[in-house]
Design a protein around this motif. Structure first.
Motif, PDB file in Angstrom:
ATOM      1  N   MET A 100       0.810  -1.516  -0.101  1.00  0.00           N
ATOM      2  CA  MET A 100      -0.074   0.428  -0.123  1.00  0.00           C
ATOM      3  C   MET A 100       0.970   1.481  -0.026  1.00  0.00           C
ATOM      4  N   ASP A 101       0.250   2.636  -0.669  1.00  0.00           N
ATOM      5  CA  ASP A 101       1.144   3.467  -0.695  1.00  0.00           C
ATOM      6  C   ASP A 101       0.951   4.324   0.452  1.00  0.00           C
ATOM      7  N   VAL A 102       1.866   5.155   0.645  1.00  0.00           N
ATOM      8  CA  VAL A 102       1.689   6.050   1.814  1.00  0.00           C
ATOM      9  C   VAL A 102       0.270   7.054   1.830  1.00  0.00           C
ATOM     10  N   GLY A 103       0.004   7.002   0.760  1.00  0.00           N
ATOM     11  CA  GLY A 103      -1.504   8.309   0.685  1.00  0.00           C
ATOM     12  C   GLY A 103      -2.694   6.940   0.872  1.00  0.00           C
ATOM     13  N   GLY A 104      -2.256   6.174   0.585  1.00  0.00           N
ATOM     14  CA  GLY A 104      -3.606   4.984   1.091  1.00  0.00           C
ATOM     15  C   GLY A 104      -4.024   4.524   1.982  1.00  0.00           C
ATOM     16  N   PHE A 105      -2.381   4.441   3.059  1.00  0.00           N
ATOM     17  CA  PHE A 105      -2.621   4.578   4.211  1.00  0.00           C
ATOM     18  C   PHE A 105      -2.646   5.659   5.625  1.00  0.00           C
ATOM     19  N   LEU A 106      -2.437   6.424   4.958  1.00  0.00           N
ATOM     20  CA  LEU A 106      -2.699   8.117   5.793  1.00  0.00           C
ATOM     21  C   LEU A 106      -4.350   7.770   5.426  1.00  0.00           C
ATOM     22  N   GLY A 107      -4.679   7.710   3.799  1.00  0.00           N
ATOM     23  CA  GLY A 107      -6.301   7.730   4.152  1.00  0.00           C
ATOM     24  C   GLY A 107      -6.993   6.701   5.922  1.00  0.00           C
ATOM     25  N   LEU A 108      -6.418   5.448   5.016  1.00  0.00           N
ATOM     26  CA  LEU A 108      -6.284   4.283   7.051  1.00  0.00           C
ATOM     27  C   LEU A 108      -6.687   5.239   7.526  1.00  0.00           C
ATOM     28  N   VAL A 109      -5.409   5.622   8.135  1.00  0.00           N
ATOM     29  CA  VAL A 109      -5.151   6.176   9.661  1.00  0.00           C
ATOM     30  C   VAL A 109      -6.004   7.393   9.640  1.00  0.00           C
TER      31      VAL A 109
ATOM     32  N   LEU B 204      -8.938   0.981  11.225  1.00  0.00           N
ATOM     33  CA  LEU B 204      -8.462   0.005  12.136  1.00  0.00           C
ATOM     34  C   LEU B 204      -8.039  -1.696  11.807  1.00  0.00           C
ATOM     35  N   GLY B 205      -9.241  -2.110  11.772  1.00  0.00           N
ATOM     36  CA  GLY B 205      -8.828  -3.210  11.316  1.00  0.00           C
ATOM     37  C   GLY B 205      -7.659  -3.600   9.911  1.00  0.00           C
ATOM     38  N   ARG B 206      -8.023  -3.011   9.473  1.00  0.00           N
ATOM     39  CA  ARG B 206      -7.019  -2.985   7.753  1.00  0.00           C
ATOM     40  C   ARG B 206      -5.471  -2.867   7.967  1.00  0.00           C
ATOM     41  N   ILE B 207      -5.408  -1.756   9.203  1.00  0.00           N
ATOM     42  CA  ILE B 207      -4.007  -1.387   9.372  1.00  0.00           C
ATOM     43  C   ILE B 207      -3.451  -2.427  10.483  1.00  0.00           C
ATOM     44  N   LEU B 208      -3.893  -2.639  11.705  1.00  0.00           N
ATOM     45  CA  LEU B 208      -3.087  -3.803  11.963  1.00  0.00           C
ATOM     46  C   LEU B 208      -2.868  -4.875  11.415  1.00  0.00           C
TER      47      LEU B 208
ATOM     48  N   ASN C 282       7.281  -1.460   4.799  1.00  0.00           N
ATOM     49  CA  ASN C 282       5.823  -0.486   5.072  1.00  0.00           C
ATOM     50  C   ASN C 282       6.969  -0.480   6.755  1.00  0.00           C
ATOM     51  N   ALA C 283       8.013  -0.731   7.117  1.00  0.00           N
ATOM     52  CA  ALA C 283       8.090  -0.418   8.298  1.00  0.00           C
ATOM     53  C   ALA C 283       7.811   0.889   8.325  1.00  0.00           C
ATOM     54  N   TRP C 284       7.456   1.961   7.832  1.00  0.00           N
ATOM     55  CA  TRP C 284       7.272   3.221   7.759  1.00  0.00           C
ATOM     56  C   TRP C 284       6.130   3.309   8.365  1.00  0.00           C
ATOM     57  N   MET C 285       5.560   2.547   8.140  1.00  0.00           N
ATOM     58  CA  MET C 285       3.617   2.415   8.816  1.00  0.00           C
ATOM     59  C   MET C 285       4.175   2.687  10.408  1.00  0.00           C
TER      60      MET C 285
ATOM     61  N   SER D 263       5.656 -10.774  19.227  1.00  0.00           N
ATOM     62  CA  SER D 263       6.250  -9.371  20.153  1.00  0.00           C
ATOM     63  C   SER D 263       6.335  -7.917  19.246  1.00  0.00           C
ATOM     64  N   LEU D 264       7.114  -8.201  17.907  1.00  0.00           N
ATOM     65  CA  LEU D 264       6.914  -7.422  16.959  1.00  0.00           C
ATOM     66  C   LEU D 264       5.398  -6.686  16.933  1.00  0.00           C
ATOM     67  N   ALA D 265       4.521  -7.853  16.510  1.00  0.00           N
ATOM     68  CA  ALA D 265       3.087  -7.072  15.622  1.00  0.00           C
ATOM     69  C   ALA D 265       2.610  -6.647  16.985  1.00  0.00           C
ATOM     70  N   ALA D 266       2.897  -7.091  18.423  1.00  0.00           N
ATOM     71  CA  ALA D 266       2.565  -6.385  19.580  1.00  0.00           C
ATOM     72  C   ALA D 266       2.455  -5.166  20.041  1.00  0.00           C
ATOM     73  N   LEU D 267       3.672  -4.695  19.678  1.00  0.00           N
ATOM     74  CA  LEU D 267       4.280  -3.667  19.869  1.00  0.00           C
ATOM     75  C   LEU D 267       4.172  -2.354  18.762  1.00  0.00           C
ATOM     76  N   ALA D 268       4.046  -2.569  17.622  1.00  0.00           N
ATOM     77  CA  ALA D 268       3.573  -2.181  16.747  1.00  0.00           C
ATOM     78  C   ALA D 268       2.418  -1.661  16.452  1.00  0.00           C
TER      79      ALA D 268
END
Ligand SMILES: Nc1nc2c(ncn2[C@@H]2O[C@H](COP(=O)(O)OP(=O)(O)O)[C@@H](O)[C@H]2O)c(=O)[nH]1
Ligand SMILES: [Mg+2]
Lengths: 324, 148
Positions: A1-10, A21-25, A35-38, A128-133
Protein backbone atom coordinates in the motif's frame (compact mmCIF):
# COMPACT_ATOMS: atom_id res chain seq x y z
CA UNK A 1 0.00 0.00 0.00
CA UNK A 2 1.28 3.47 -0.84
CA UNK A 3 1.73 6.29 1.65
CA UNK A 4 -1.38 8.17 0.53
CA UNK A 5 -3.55 5.11 0.89
CA UNK A 6 -2.22 4.36 4.36
CA UNK A 7 -2.61 7.93 5.59
CA UNK A 8 -6.16 7.76 4.28
CA UNK A 9 -6.75 4.66 6.40
CA UNK A 10 -5.31 6.39 9.47
CA UNK A 11 -7.53 9.40 8.85
CA UNK A 12 -10.58 7.17 8.58
CA UNK A 13 -9.58 5.27 11.72
CA UNK A 14 -9.24 8.60 13.57
CA UNK A 15 -12.77 9.40 12.54
CA UNK A 16 -13.97 6.18 14.15
CA UNK A 17 -13.91 3.86 11.11
CA UNK A 18 -13.19 0.47 12.66
CA UNK A 19 -12.79 -1.29 9.35
CA UNK A 20 -9.87 1.06 8.63
CA UNK A 21 -8.22 0.31 11.99
CA UNK A 22 -8.66 -3.43 11.42
CA UNK A 23 -6.86 -3.08 8.07
CA UNK A 24 -4.04 -1.03 9.62
CA UNK A 25 -3.42 -3.73 12.22
CA UNK A 26 -3.13 -6.35 9.48
CA UNK A 27 -0.34 -4.37 7.83
CA UNK A 28 1.42 -4.15 11.19
CA UNK A 29 1.28 -7.93 11.55
CA UNK A 30 3.45 -8.21 8.48
CA UNK A 31 6.10 -5.52 8.84
CA UNK A 32 9.07 -5.63 6.51
CA UNK A 33 11.49 -3.22 4.94
CA UNK A 34 8.87 -2.09 2.46
CA UNK A 35 6.29 -0.98 5.02
CA UNK A 36 8.28 -0.25 8.18
CA UNK A 37 7.43 3.43 7.64
CA UNK A 38 3.86 2.62 8.68
CA UNK A 39 4.80 1.91 12.27
CA UNK A 40 7.22 4.82 12.24
CA UNK A 41 4.40 7.14 11.19
CA UNK A 42 2.09 5.79 13.90
CA UNK A 43 4.75 5.98 16.61
CA UNK A 44 5.52 9.59 15.70
CA UNK A 45 1.84 10.34 16.19
CA UNK A 46 1.34 8.48 19.44
CA UNK A 47 1.41 10.34 22.71
CA UNK A 48 3.02 7.65 24.83
CA UNK A 49 0.27 8.44 27.32
CA UNK A 50 -1.67 5.21 27.03
CA UNK A 51 -1.19 2.71 29.85
CA UNK A 52 -0.05 -0.62 28.45
CA UNK A 53 -1.27 -3.33 30.79
CA UNK A 54 0.20 -6.80 30.34
CA UNK A 55 -1.86 -9.66 31.73
CA UNK A 56 -0.18 -13.02 31.98
CA UNK A 57 -0.71 -16.35 33.71
CA UNK A 58 -1.45 -19.99 33.01
CA UNK A 59 -4.27 -20.97 30.61
CA UNK A 60 -7.57 -21.15 32.45
CA UNK A 61 -6.63 -18.78 35.26
CA UNK A 62 -9.35 -16.41 34.06
CA UNK A 63 -7.32 -13.75 32.23
CA UNK A 64 -9.80 -13.20 29.42
CA UNK A 65 -12.76 -13.17 31.83
CA UNK A 66 -10.96 -10.63 34.01
CA UNK A 67 -10.16 -8.48 30.99
CA UNK A 68 -13.83 -8.41 30.11
CA UNK A 69 -14.52 -7.09 33.62
CA UNK A 70 -11.69 -4.56 33.34
CA UNK A 71 -13.05 -3.31 30.03
CA UNK A 72 -16.37 -2.61 31.70
CA UNK A 73 -14.73 -0.80 34.63
CA UNK A 74 -12.50 1.29 32.38
CA UNK A 75 -15.41 2.17 30.11
CA UNK A 76 -17.41 3.33 33.12
CA UNK A 77 -14.57 5.75 33.83
CA UNK A 78 -14.74 7.01 30.26
CA UNK A 79 -11.52 5.41 28.98
CA UNK A 80 -11.16 3.95 25.51
CA UNK A 81 -9.85 0.41 25.70
CA UNK A 82 -7.89 -1.77 23.25
CA UNK A 83 -7.13 -5.44 23.80
CA UNK A 84 -4.38 -7.42 22.08
CA UNK A 85 -4.96 -11.12 22.76
CA UNK A 86 -1.83 -13.08 21.98
CA UNK A 87 -2.27 -16.76 21.40
CA UNK A 88 0.69 -18.60 19.92
CA UNK A 89 0.17 -21.03 17.09
CA UNK A 90 -0.58 -24.52 18.35
CA UNK A 91 2.58 -26.59 18.23
CA UNK A 92 0.48 -29.58 17.17
CA UNK A 93 -0.85 -28.01 14.01
CA UNK A 94 0.16 -25.06 11.93
CA UNK A 95 -3.15 -23.33 12.55
CA UNK A 96 -4.64 -21.66 15.58
CA UNK A 97 -7.95 -21.58 17.40
CA UNK A 98 -8.38 -18.24 19.09
CA UNK A 99 -10.84 -18.25 21.95
CA UNK A 100 -9.87 -15.30 24.16
CA UNK A 101 -12.26 -13.10 22.26
CA UNK A 102 -15.17 -15.33 23.20
CA UNK A 103 -15.08 -14.05 26.79
CA UNK A 104 -15.02 -10.42 25.70
CA UNK A 105 -17.63 -10.49 22.95
CA UNK A 106 -20.10 -8.52 25.09
CA UNK A 107 -17.94 -5.47 24.36
CA UNK A 108 -17.47 -6.13 20.64
CA UNK A 109 -19.97 -3.53 19.51
CA UNK A 110 -18.89 -0.81 21.95
CA UNK A 111 -17.31 1.93 19.81
CA UNK A 112 -14.83 2.67 22.62
CA UNK A 113 -13.46 -0.88 22.63
CA UNK A 114 -11.29 -2.62 20.04
CA UNK A 115 -10.24 -6.25 20.44
CA UNK A 116 -7.67 -7.93 18.22
CA UNK A 117 -6.21 -11.45 18.38
CA UNK A 118 -2.64 -12.10 17.29
CA UNK A 119 -1.22 -15.50 16.68
CA UNK A 120 1.13 -16.36 13.87
CA UNK A 121 4.71 -15.28 13.78
CA UNK A 122 7.24 -16.22 11.15
CA UNK A 123 10.17 -15.94 13.57
CA UNK A 124 11.01 -15.66 17.24
CA UNK A 125 10.17 -12.12 18.22
CA UNK A 126 7.51 -11.87 15.51
CA UNK A 127 4.59 -11.94 17.93
CA UNK A 128 6.23 -9.28 20.07
CA UNK A 129 6.94 -7.16 17.01
CA UNK A 130 3.30 -7.32 15.92
CA UNK A 131 2.06 -6.54 19.43
CA UNK A 132 4.47 -3.63 19.90
CA UNK A 133 3.49 -2.14 16.55
CA UNK A 134 -0.19 -2.49 17.44
CA UNK A 135 0.43 -0.73 20.76
CA UNK A 136 1.80 2.26 18.81
CA UNK A 137 -1.27 2.23 16.55
CA UNK A 138 -3.74 2.13 19.43
CA UNK A 139 -1.85 4.86 21.26
CA UNK A 140 -1.77 7.05 18.14
CA UNK A 141 -5.51 6.59 17.76
CA UNK A 142 -6.27 7.75 21.28
CA UNK A 143 -6.86 4.53 23.23
CA UNK A 144 -6.20 5.15 26.94
CA UNK A 145 -5.78 1.57 28.14
CA UNK A 146 -4.07 -1.05 25.99
CA UNK A 147 -4.40 -4.51 27.50
CA UNK A 148 -2.16 -7.31 26.26
CA UNK A 149 -3.08 -10.90 27.18
CA UNK A 150 -0.54 -13.73 26.97
CA UNK A 151 -0.24 -17.19 28.52
CA UNK A 152 3.21 -16.27 29.66
CA UNK A 153 5.23 -19.13 28.28
CA UNK A 154 7.88 -18.80 25.63
CA UNK A 155 10.44 -16.15 24.91
CA UNK A 156 8.15 -14.05 22.76
CA UNK A 157 5.58 -13.68 25.49
CA UNK A 158 8.11 -12.78 28.15
CA UNK A 159 9.46 -10.15 25.79
CA UNK A 160 6.09 -8.58 25.24
CA UNK A 161 5.31 -8.56 28.97
CA UNK A 162 8.61 -6.85 29.53
CA UNK A 163 7.41 -4.05 27.32
CA UNK A 164 4.25 -3.34 29.34
CA UNK A 165 3.86 -0.41 31.71
CA UNK A 166 1.94 -2.44 34.25
CA UNK A 167 2.28 -6.20 34.56
CA UNK A 168 -0.51 -8.25 36.10
CA UNK A 169 0.19 -11.90 36.91
CA UNK A 170 -3.03 -13.91 37.27
CA UNK A 171 -3.25 -17.16 39.16
CA UNK A 172 -6.03 -19.26 40.66
CA UNK A 173 -6.54 -21.56 43.63
CA UNK A 174 -5.28 -25.08 43.09
CA UNK A 175 -2.84 -24.02 40.41
CA UNK A 176 0.05 -24.21 42.85
CA UNK A 177 1.96 -26.88 41.01
CA UNK A 178 1.48 -25.22 37.65
CA UNK A 179 2.53 -21.96 39.15
CA UNK A 180 5.75 -23.53 40.40
CA UNK A 181 6.28 -24.97 36.99
CA UNK A 182 6.20 -21.56 35.39
CA UNK A 183 9.56 -20.02 35.00
CA UNK A 184 10.34 -18.21 38.25
CA UNK A 185 11.32 -15.19 36.20
CA UNK A 186 7.86 -14.92 34.70
CA UNK A 187 6.24 -15.06 38.11
CA UNK A 188 8.41 -12.45 39.68
CA UNK A 189 7.79 -9.78 37.07
CA UNK A 190 4.35 -8.79 38.43
CA UNK A 191 3.55 -5.26 39.49
CA UNK A 192 0.19 -6.62 40.58
CA UNK A 193 -0.68 -10.22 41.46
CA UNK A 194 -4.24 -11.40 41.10
CA UNK A 195 -5.67 -14.45 42.78
CA UNK A 196 -8.68 -15.02 40.56
CA UNK A 197 -11.47 -17.53 41.22
CA UNK A 198 -11.57 -16.36 44.82
CA UNK A 199 -15.07 -17.76 44.92
CA UNK A 200 -13.32 -21.10 45.44
CA UNK A 201 -12.50 -22.38 48.93
CA UNK A 202 -8.73 -22.75 48.61
CA UNK A 203 -8.31 -19.11 47.61
CA UNK A 204 -6.84 -17.84 50.86
CA UNK A 205 -4.00 -20.36 50.71
CA UNK A 206 -3.17 -19.20 47.21
CA UNK A 207 -3.37 -15.60 48.39
CA UNK A 208 -0.79 -16.30 51.05
CA UNK A 209 1.47 -17.98 48.56
CA UNK A 210 1.16 -15.10 46.09
CA UNK A 211 1.92 -12.59 48.82
CA UNK A 212 5.12 -14.50 49.37
CA UNK A 213 5.91 -14.47 45.65
CA UNK A 214 5.19 -10.74 45.50
CA UNK A 215 7.58 -10.10 48.33
CA UNK A 216 10.22 -12.25 46.73
CA UNK A 217 9.74 -10.36 43.47
CA UNK A 218 10.01 -7.13 45.40
CA UNK A 219 13.52 -7.90 46.56
CA UNK A 220 14.81 -8.22 43.04
CA UNK A 221 13.19 -5.15 41.55
CA UNK A 222 14.33 -1.59 41.19
CA UNK A 223 12.22 1.38 42.18
CA UNK A 224 9.90 2.08 45.04
CA UNK A 225 6.81 0.20 43.85
CA UNK A 226 5.71 -2.57 46.18
CA UNK A 227 3.82 -5.28 44.26
CA UNK A 228 0.17 -5.55 45.25
CA UNK A 229 -1.85 -8.74 45.63
CA UNK A 230 -5.56 -8.62 44.83
CA UNK A 231 -8.27 -11.26 45.19
CA UNK A 232 -10.89 -11.36 42.44
CA UNK A 233 -13.68 -13.44 41.05
CA UNK A 234 -14.23 -12.69 37.40
CA UNK A 235 -17.46 -14.71 37.29
CA UNK A 236 -19.00 -12.99 40.29
CA UNK A 237 -17.46 -9.61 39.55
CA UNK A 238 -15.80 -9.49 42.96
CA UNK A 239 -12.61 -7.56 43.66
CA UNK A 240 -12.69 -5.80 40.31
CA UNK A 241 -12.80 -2.38 41.96
CA UNK A 242 -9.69 -3.30 43.99
CA UNK A 243 -7.93 -4.42 40.85
CA UNK A 244 -8.76 -1.22 38.98
CA UNK A 245 -7.59 0.77 41.98
CA UNK A 246 -4.29 -1.13 41.97
CA UNK A 247 -3.88 -0.49 38.23
CA UNK A 248 -4.57 3.23 38.71
CA UNK A 249 -2.17 3.39 41.62
CA UNK A 250 0.56 1.82 39.55
CA UNK A 251 0.02 4.35 36.76
CA UNK A 252 0.26 7.15 39.31
CA UNK A 253 3.50 5.67 40.54
CA UNK A 254 4.87 5.34 37.00
CA UNK A 255 4.07 8.92 36.08
CA UNK A 256 5.29 10.32 39.41
CA UNK A 257 8.60 8.47 39.33
CA UNK A 258 9.37 9.19 35.68
CA UNK A 259 9.24 5.48 35.01
CA UNK A 260 6.38 5.89 32.52
CA UNK A 261 8.50 7.78 30.02
CA UNK A 262 11.36 5.34 30.56
CA UNK A 263 9.10 2.38 29.81
CA UNK A 264 7.76 3.98 26.65
CA UNK A 265 11.33 4.56 25.51
CA UNK A 266 12.25 0.97 26.36
CA UNK A 267 9.25 -0.33 24.42
CA UNK A 268 10.24 1.64 21.33
CA UNK A 269 13.84 0.49 21.57
CA UNK A 270 12.58 -3.08 21.62
CA UNK A 271 10.36 -2.40 18.62
CA UNK A 272 13.32 -1.08 16.64
CA UNK A 273 15.45 -4.05 17.64
CA UNK A 274 12.81 -6.55 16.53
CA UNK A 275 12.09 -4.69 13.32
CA UNK A 276 15.79 -4.71 12.47
CA UNK A 277 15.87 -8.44 13.15
CA UNK A 278 12.91 -8.98 10.83
CA UNK A 279 14.55 -6.97 8.06
CA UNK A 280 17.82 -8.86 8.43
CA UNK A 281 15.99 -12.21 8.35
CA UNK A 282 13.95 -11.21 5.28
CA UNK A 283 17.05 -10.04 3.47
CA UNK A 284 19.06 -13.11 4.43
CA UNK A 285 16.27 -15.29 3.14
CA UNK A 286 16.31 -13.52 -0.17
CA UNK A 287 20.09 -13.68 -0.43
CA UNK A 288 20.00 -17.33 0.47
CA UNK A 289 17.46 -18.08 -2.23
CA UNK A 290 19.73 -16.44 -4.79
CA UNK A 291 22.76 -18.16 -3.38
CA UNK A 292 22.42 -21.39 -5.38
CA UNK A 293 22.51 -19.49 -8.61
CA UNK A 294 25.61 -17.59 -7.51
CA UNK A 295 27.36 -20.82 -6.57
CA UNK A 296 26.90 -22.11 -10.10
CA UNK A 297 28.26 -18.95 -11.64
CA UNK A 298 31.23 -18.55 -9.33
CA UNK A 299 32.18 -22.21 -9.82
CA UNK A 300 32.53 -21.54 -13.54
CA UNK A 301 35.38 -19.13 -12.84
CA UNK A 302 37.62 -22.05 -11.74
CA UNK A 303 39.56 -19.90 -9.28
CA UNK A 304 39.83 -22.65 -6.71
CA UNK A 305 37.87 -23.43 -3.55
CA UNK A 306 39.31 -20.69 -1.43
CA UNK A 307 38.94 -17.84 -3.91
CA UNK A 308 35.52 -19.06 -5.01
CA UNK A 309 34.12 -19.25 -1.49
CA UNK A 310 35.50 -15.82 -0.66
CA UNK A 311 33.84 -14.49 -3.78
CA UNK A 312 30.53 -16.02 -2.64
CA UNK A 313 30.81 -14.34 0.73
CA UNK A 314 31.56 -11.02 -0.97
CA UNK A 315 28.53 -11.46 -3.23
CA UNK A 316 26.26 -12.30 -0.31
CA UNK A 317 27.51 -9.31 1.64
CA UNK A 318 26.89 -6.99 -1.27
CA UNK A 319 23.39 -8.37 -1.75
CA UNK A 320 22.63 -8.01 1.95
CA UNK A 321 23.40 -4.32 1.79
CA UNK A 322 21.72 -3.74 -1.56
CA UNK A 323 18.68 -5.75 -0.52
CA UNK A 324 17.93 -3.81 2.63
CA UNK B 1 3.12 -28.04 5.43
CA UNK B 2 -0.28 -26.52 5.34
CA UNK B 3 -1.94 -25.07 2.31
CA UNK B 4 -4.24 -22.63 4.03
CA UNK B 5 -2.50 -19.49 2.87
CA UNK B 6 -3.17 -16.42 0.85
CA UNK B 7 -0.29 -14.56 -0.73
CA UNK B 8 0.45 -11.45 1.27
CA UNK B 9 1.89 -8.36 -0.36
CA UNK B 10 5.09 -8.84 1.60
CA UNK B 11 7.57 -11.57 2.18
CA UNK B 12 5.66 -14.01 4.29
CA UNK B 13 2.55 -15.95 3.49
CA UNK B 14 -0.43 -15.00 5.57
CA UNK B 15 -2.62 -17.72 6.97
CA UNK B 16 -6.27 -17.60 6.14
CA UNK B 17 -8.15 -16.02 9.01
CA UNK B 18 -11.74 -17.16 9.44
CA UNK B 19 -14.39 -16.17 11.95
CA UNK B 20 -16.60 -19.05 13.00
CA UNK B 21 -19.81 -17.71 14.46
CA UNK B 22 -23.01 -19.01 15.81
CA UNK B 23 -25.85 -16.55 15.40
CA UNK B 24 -29.19 -16.74 17.17
CA UNK B 25 -30.63 -18.34 20.23
CA UNK B 26 -30.18 -22.05 19.73
CA UNK B 27 -27.85 -23.53 22.26
CA UNK B 28 -25.85 -26.20 20.50
CA UNK B 29 -22.51 -25.35 19.00
CA UNK B 30 -21.08 -28.82 18.53
CA UNK B 31 -21.05 -28.47 14.78
CA UNK B 32 -19.41 -25.07 14.92
CA UNK B 33 -16.75 -26.32 17.31
CA UNK B 34 -16.01 -29.38 15.20
CA UNK B 35 -15.50 -27.27 12.09
CA UNK B 36 -13.44 -24.71 14.03
CA UNK B 37 -11.07 -27.43 15.20
CA UNK B 38 -10.87 -29.08 11.80
CA UNK B 39 -9.99 -25.79 10.15
CA UNK B 40 -7.33 -25.08 12.74
CA UNK B 41 -5.82 -28.48 12.03
CA UNK B 42 -5.83 -27.60 8.34
CA UNK B 43 -3.70 -24.54 9.09
CA UNK B 44 -6.34 -21.82 9.35
CA UNK B 45 -6.39 -19.11 11.98
CA UNK B 46 -9.81 -19.55 13.50
CA UNK B 47 -11.48 -16.90 15.61
CA UNK B 48 -14.26 -18.49 17.59
CA UNK B 49 -16.85 -16.16 19.09
CA UNK B 50 -19.06 -18.65 20.88
CA UNK B 51 -22.77 -19.13 21.12
CA UNK B 52 -25.74 -16.81 20.81
CA UNK B 53 -24.07 -14.03 18.89
CA UNK B 54 -26.00 -11.18 17.37
CA UNK B 55 -25.36 -10.13 13.78
CA UNK B 56 -23.84 -6.88 15.10
CA UNK B 57 -21.40 -8.76 17.32
CA UNK B 58 -20.30 -11.03 14.49
CA UNK B 59 -19.70 -8.12 12.12
CA UNK B 60 -17.86 -6.15 14.83
CA UNK B 61 -15.56 -9.12 15.50
CA UNK B 62 -14.95 -9.71 11.77
CA UNK B 63 -14.03 -6.06 11.26
CA UNK B 64 -11.74 -5.82 14.29
CA UNK B 65 -9.98 -9.07 13.47
CA UNK B 66 -9.89 -8.22 9.74
CA UNK B 67 -10.79 -11.78 8.82
CA UNK B 68 -10.69 -13.18 5.30
CA UNK B 69 -13.92 -15.15 5.62
CA UNK B 70 -16.96 -15.28 7.90
CA UNK B 71 -18.42 -18.73 8.49
CA UNK B 72 -21.87 -18.85 10.03
CA UNK B 73 -23.16 -22.05 11.52
CA UNK B 74 -26.90 -22.10 11.66
CA UNK B 75 -29.57 -24.48 12.89
CA UNK B 76 -32.66 -22.37 13.13
CA UNK B 77 -35.32 -21.41 10.68
CA UNK B 78 -34.33 -17.76 10.45
CA UNK B 79 -31.34 -18.17 8.13
CA UNK B 80 -32.72 -15.97 5.36
CA UNK B 81 -33.41 -13.13 7.75
CA UNK B 82 -29.98 -13.57 9.39
CA UNK B 83 -28.19 -13.66 6.03
CA UNK B 84 -29.92 -10.50 4.84
CA UNK B 85 -29.13 -8.64 8.04
CA UNK B 86 -25.53 -9.83 8.08
CA UNK B 87 -24.81 -8.69 4.54
CA UNK B 88 -26.55 -5.40 5.19
CA UNK B 89 -24.47 -4.77 8.29
CA UNK B 90 -21.24 -5.69 6.49
CA UNK B 91 -22.04 -3.14 3.78
CA UNK B 92 -22.77 -0.53 6.42
CA UNK B 93 -19.29 -1.13 7.92
CA UNK B 94 -17.56 -1.03 4.53
CA UNK B 95 -16.76 -4.72 4.90
CA UNK B 96 -18.82 -6.20 2.08
CA UNK B 97 -15.63 -7.62 0.57
CA UNK B 98 -15.49 -10.24 3.34
CA UNK B 99 -17.14 -13.37 1.90
CA UNK B 100 -19.77 -15.09 4.03
CA UNK B 101 -20.33 -18.85 3.98
CA UNK B 102 -23.02 -20.81 5.77
CA UNK B 103 -23.04 -24.25 7.29
CA UNK B 104 -25.59 -26.37 9.07
CA UNK B 105 -29.02 -27.59 8.17
CA UNK B 106 -30.14 -25.20 5.48
CA UNK B 107 -33.13 -26.28 3.39
CA UNK B 108 -31.90 -26.81 -0.18
CA UNK B 109 -34.93 -24.92 -1.41
CA UNK B 110 -33.61 -21.70 0.19
CA UNK B 111 -30.15 -21.81 -1.34
CA UNK B 112 -30.99 -19.72 -4.41
CA UNK B 113 -32.50 -17.03 -2.22
CA UNK B 114 -29.42 -17.04 0.03
CA UNK B 115 -27.15 -16.84 -3.01
CA UNK B 116 -29.08 -13.84 -4.27
CA UNK B 117 -28.66 -12.19 -0.88
CA UNK B 118 -24.90 -12.67 -1.25
CA UNK B 119 -23.91 -15.82 0.67
CA UNK B 120 -20.96 -17.30 -1.23
CA UNK B 121 -20.88 -20.97 -0.27
CA UNK B 122 -22.98 -23.52 1.59
CA UNK B 123 -21.73 -26.49 3.52
CA UNK B 124 -24.57 -28.86 4.22
CA UNK B 125 -24.09 -31.65 6.75
CA UNK B 126 -21.83 -34.33 5.30
CA UNK B 127 -19.76 -32.06 3.06
CA UNK B 128 -16.25 -33.57 2.96
CA UNK B 129 -13.74 -31.46 4.87
CA UNK B 130 -11.43 -31.41 1.85
CA UNK B 131 -14.13 -29.71 -0.20
CA UNK B 132 -14.78 -27.16 2.56
CA UNK B 133 -11.10 -26.28 2.77
CA UNK B 134 -10.68 -25.97 -1.00
CA UNK B 135 -13.67 -23.69 -1.35
CA UNK B 136 -12.55 -21.51 1.54
CA UNK B 137 -9.07 -21.22 0.03
CA UNK B 138 -10.56 -20.17 -3.29
CA UNK B 139 -12.71 -17.51 -1.62
CA UNK B 140 -9.75 -16.18 0.35
CA UNK B 141 -7.54 -15.85 -2.69
CA UNK B 142 -10.31 -14.18 -4.68
CA UNK B 143 -10.65 -11.64 -1.89
CA UNK B 144 -6.90 -11.10 -1.73
CA UNK B 145 -6.81 -10.53 -5.49
CA UNK B 146 -9.56 -7.92 -5.20
CA UNK B 147 -7.50 -5.97 -2.70
CA UNK B 148 -4.42 -5.63 -4.91
N1 LIG C 1 -15.14 -20.18 39.45
C1 LIG C 1 -14.59 -19.25 38.67
N2 LIG C 1 -14.36 -19.54 37.37
C2 LIG C 1 -13.78 -18.58 36.59
C3 LIG C 1 -13.43 -17.31 37.09
N3 LIG C 1 -12.88 -16.59 36.10
C4 LIG C 1 -12.89 -17.38 35.00
N4 LIG C 1 -13.43 -18.58 35.29
C5 LIG C 1 -13.64 -19.70 34.36
O1 LIG C 1 -12.39 -20.24 34.04
C6 LIG C 1 -12.33 -20.66 32.69
C7 LIG C 1 -11.17 -20.01 31.96
O2 LIG C 1 -11.39 -18.63 31.88
P1 LIG C 1 -10.62 -17.70 30.84
O3 LIG C 1 -11.02 -16.31 31.14
O4 LIG C 1 -10.81 -18.18 29.46
O5 LIG C 1 -9.11 -17.97 31.28
P2 LIG C 1 -7.73 -17.63 30.53
O6 LIG C 1 -7.31 -18.85 29.80
O7 LIG C 1 -6.78 -17.29 31.63
O8 LIG C 1 -7.98 -16.46 29.63
C8 LIG C 1 -13.68 -20.33 32.11
O9 LIG C 1 -14.48 -21.46 32.14
C9 LIG C 1 -14.20 -19.25 33.03
O10 LIG C 1 -15.61 -19.20 33.07
C10 LIG C 1 -13.70 -17.04 38.50
O11 LIG C 1 -13.44 -15.97 39.02
N5 LIG C 1 -14.27 -18.05 39.22
MG1 LIG D 1 -7.57 -16.22 27.57
Amino acid sequence: MDVGGFLGLVERARGGDRRALGRILTFLEDLSVSNAWMVEYLASNSSGKAQVIGITGIPGAGKSSLISRLIKAFRDKGYRVAVIAIDPTSPLSSGALLGDRLRMQDHATDPGVFIRSVTTAGFEGGLSLAALAMIEAFDALGYDKIIVETVGVGQDETTVMDAADTIIVVTMPGAGDDVQALKAGVLEIGDIYVVNKSDKPEASKTYEYMSFVAEKGDIGREGAWRPLVVKTSAVLGMGIRDLVEAVDKHLEYLVGSGDKAARTAKRRKLLIKLLAKKIVLDTLKKVYEEHDQSVGEVAKTLKGFYEESLELVRLAGRKLIEGS
Amino acid sequence: MSTAHTQSPHTTKRKIKILVAKIGLDGHDRGAKVIARALRDAGFEVIYTGLRQTVDQVVAAAVQEDVDIIGVSHHEGSHIYVARKLLEKLREQGAEDIPVVMGGSIPVIDIDTLKAIGIKEFFLPGTPLKEVIEKLETLASQKAALKQ
